[in-house]
Write an enzyme that holds these catalytic residues in place. Structure first.
Site, PDB file in Angstrom:
ATOM      1  N   GLU A 263      59.304-114.694 -82.624  1.00 14.10           N
ATOM      2  CA  GLU A 263      60.326-114.352 -81.635  1.00 14.10           C
ATOM      3  C   GLU A 263      60.631-112.856 -81.696  1.00 14.10           C
ATOM      4  O   GLU A 263      60.638-112.285 -82.783  1.00 14.10           O
ATOM      5  CB  GLU A 263      61.598-115.169 -81.877  1.00 14.10           C
ATOM      6  CG  GLU A 263      61.421-116.668 -81.665  1.00 14.10           C
ATOM      7  CD  GLU A 263      62.739-117.426 -81.770  1.00 14.10           C
ATOM      8  OE1 GLU A 263      63.812-116.790 -81.888  1.00 14.10           O
ATOM      9  OE2 GLU A 263      62.703-118.669 -81.733  1.00 14.10           O
ATOM     10  N   HIS A 281      65.690-119.073 -77.044  1.00  9.72           N
ATOM     11  CA  HIS A 281      66.635-119.245 -78.158  1.00  9.72           C
ATOM     12  C   HIS A 281      68.079-119.233 -77.647  1.00  9.72           C
ATOM     13  O   HIS A 281      68.909-118.420 -78.066  1.00  9.72           O
ATOM     14  CB  HIS A 281      66.428-118.164 -79.223  1.00  9.72           C
ATOM     15  CG  HIS A 281      66.810-118.625 -80.609  1.00  9.72           C
ATOM     16  ND1 HIS A 281      66.121-118.269 -81.731  1.00  9.72           N
ATOM     17  CD2 HIS A 281      67.815-119.431 -81.035  1.00  9.72           C
ATOM     18  CE1 HIS A 281      66.683-118.819 -82.788  1.00  9.72           C
ATOM     19  NE2 HIS A 281      67.711-119.535 -82.392  1.00  9.72           N
TER      20      HIS A 281
END
Length: 528
Positions: A263, A281
């Site tokens: 990420e 997220h």
């Protein structure tokens, strides 16, 4: 000198006001967390650092933080903080473990509906001027089996929501007691049963050595055809390449992911598949949750800096400055005992008994018990702290008993941990010698004298000639260097144990070879 806090990520004005109302000076630089070099250049002038996820508090940043006393993470995950480096510098790291729970649980349910009714692709198609009513045939949620991998704080909220939708909820969680499962109206099952039965699998467990790729190529192959998989917990719990292959084959009907191995996720094996829903997220991204965790961390940090109160610390219990020197080595021992047991048990813990004997009974044993429980739970629940551990254990229905009594043996102070599970009992005892170093002095009533090391191997075997030679030769052939070697047995020719400190963690292939040695009952790699 007034206390000063640096806020390097976005935090609400109400949180800033809390600091100021408590007499704490605030420097609010919400974009600073993305500039590691600038952060390191100014962090030395502050007592506290308040962060979210953008700020990475590395060992290099901490090296410059000569004045820092506390780091406050507005949220649960502290993987962007070097906990070991912070602890070494005496910096307390706090988080807000329960502020995002409802929001994350609701996001998992939202993704389940998005998958079941193909809402994202149907929306894109309709807004493109198409009317593909027959293409988007969904499935009902009512009556389906929801399989939860992890049934802690967030998982239990998902369970309640799923039950309200008239789903049958099953859960795999070694720390979920039968009583707690009954209270939640959840059927506790093993992992293979969950994989075989669940129509929807939702993950709610931290990323640890035990849970990494818990949905691997092998376990995904055991899932029910047509299963839908949701991950709002942590990237790395699912083998993304293996999942993509099963999506392509049609075995897995759909997947919805809010978290990814890498990420921010610019590329990912799951991207582009028509039956995959992805979000960036967003589990904690509601205005209510963001406000809650911001206010909570401001209150916690202010209380510590102005009054010395410690709340939700992930690396230190609540103790006073006067108690600390005597208590610190026993805190380390307590966590080692718990971690040792937590790495050995393979089934749900039902009861924990901690027996304090001798001089240690005069110390604050509640802090020691919290350290034991944190060590016990952390192998499966990485985000557990010494503060939250007792509440997490209670939530899972684990009974905790403390026993204090006078010394009755060779040691001035002795702590014995007894862990009862659904299938076995483990008993580990330790002490602290005058040099302040914790030692393990018995395992399952077999006497041994072992210093704790970062990487160890535990072996239980029959006491037969030749075992030690074969065992050590096997380690040597694998290039594993032995630092210390402690042995114990209950009687000649009976049961024996070995606790071996090694320079590096033993690979699973080596452990498997050791397990095949004649007379070996159990082999575990331990890390502390």
């Amino acid at each position: 000198m007034p206390r000063r806090v640096l806020i390097s990520d976005a935090l609400s004005p109400a949180a800033i006001a809390i600091f100021k109302d408590r007499g704490v000076e605030v420097d609010f630089q919400p974009a600073l967390g993305k500039d590691k070099e600038k952060l390191a250049s100014i962090v030395g002038g502050f007592d506290g650092l308040a962060i979210r996820s953008d700020t990475k508090v590395t060992a290099e940043v901490l090296e410059k933080a000569t004045r820092l006393k506390v780091i406050g993470r507005a949220g649960i995950g502290v993987d962007n903080v070097d906990i070991a480096a912070a602890t070494a510098k005496g910096v307390i790291v706090m988080n807000t473990p329960f502020g995002n729970s409802i929001t994350t649980a609701e996001h998992a349910i939202a993704l389940m509906f998005a998958l079941a009714r193909q809402i994202p692709t149907a929306d894109a198609s309709t807004q493109a001027g198409k009317w593909e009513k027959k293409r988007f045939m969904g499935v009902e949620i009512t009556g389906k089996v929801m399989g939860l991998i992890g049934c802690g704080n967030i998982g239990s909220i998902v369970a309640a929501r799923a039950s309200g939708l008239h789903m049958h909820v099953i859960a795999y969680d070694p720390f979920l007691s039968p009583e707690r499962a009954q209270d939640l109206d959840v059927e506790k099952v093993d992992l293979d049963s969950l994989l075989a039965r669940a129509d929807v699998i939702s993950l709610h467990t931290p990323l640890t050595a035990q849970t990494k790729n818990i949905l691997s190529a092998a376990t995904l192959a055991k899932t029910k055809k047509g299963v839908r998989i949701i991950n709002c917990a942590r990237g790395g719990l699912v083998d993304e390449q293996a999942l993509r292959a099963l999506l392509d084959s049609g075995h897995v009907a759909g997947a919805a992911f809010d978290v990814f191995v890498d990420e921010p996720a610019k590329e990912n094996p799951l991207f582009g598949h028509p039956n995959v829903v992805c979000t960036p997220h967003l589990g904690a991204s509601t205005s209510e949750a963001q406000e809650n965790v911001a206010l909570q961390i401001a209150e916690q940090m202010s209380d510590y800096l102005t009054r010395g109160a410690v709340s939700n610390a992930v690396n230190f219990p609540s103790i006073t400055a006067e108690e600390a020197p005597k208590l610190r080595p026993f805190i380390a021992l307590s966590e080692y005992l718990g971690s040792f047991a937590g790495q050995l048990v393979d089934s749900g813990v039902t009861k924990v008994t901690i027996i304090y004997e001798g001089a240690v009974t005069e110390l604050k044993t509640k802090a020691l018990t919290a350290s034991v429980i944190a060590g016990l739970l952390r192998p499966m629940l990485a985000d557990v702290s010494v503060v939250s551990a007792p509440a997490v254990a209670k939530e899972r229905g684990i009974v905790i008993d403390e026993v204090s009594r006078a010394a009755d043996g060779d040691y001035e102070s002795l702590i014995t941990l007894v862990v009862e599970t659904e299938t076995e009992e483990r008993r580990i005892a330790g002490t602290v010698f005058h040099a302040g170093k914790p030692r393990i002095i018995s395992v399952n009533t077999i006497d041994v004298d072992a210093l704790i090391a970062p990487a160890m191997i535990y072996v239980s075997n029959e006491d037969k000639p030749g075992f030690i030679g074969r065992f050590t030769s096997m380690l040597g052939a694998a290039g594993i260097n032995i630092a210390t070697f402690a042995l114990g047995r209950d009687r000649e020719g009976g049961s024996a144990i070995a606790l071996v400190a090694v320079d590096e963690t033993a690979p699973e292939t080596v452990l498997a070879e050791v397990k095949r040695l004649p007379g070996v009952k159990e082999v575990k790699a331990l890390s502390f």
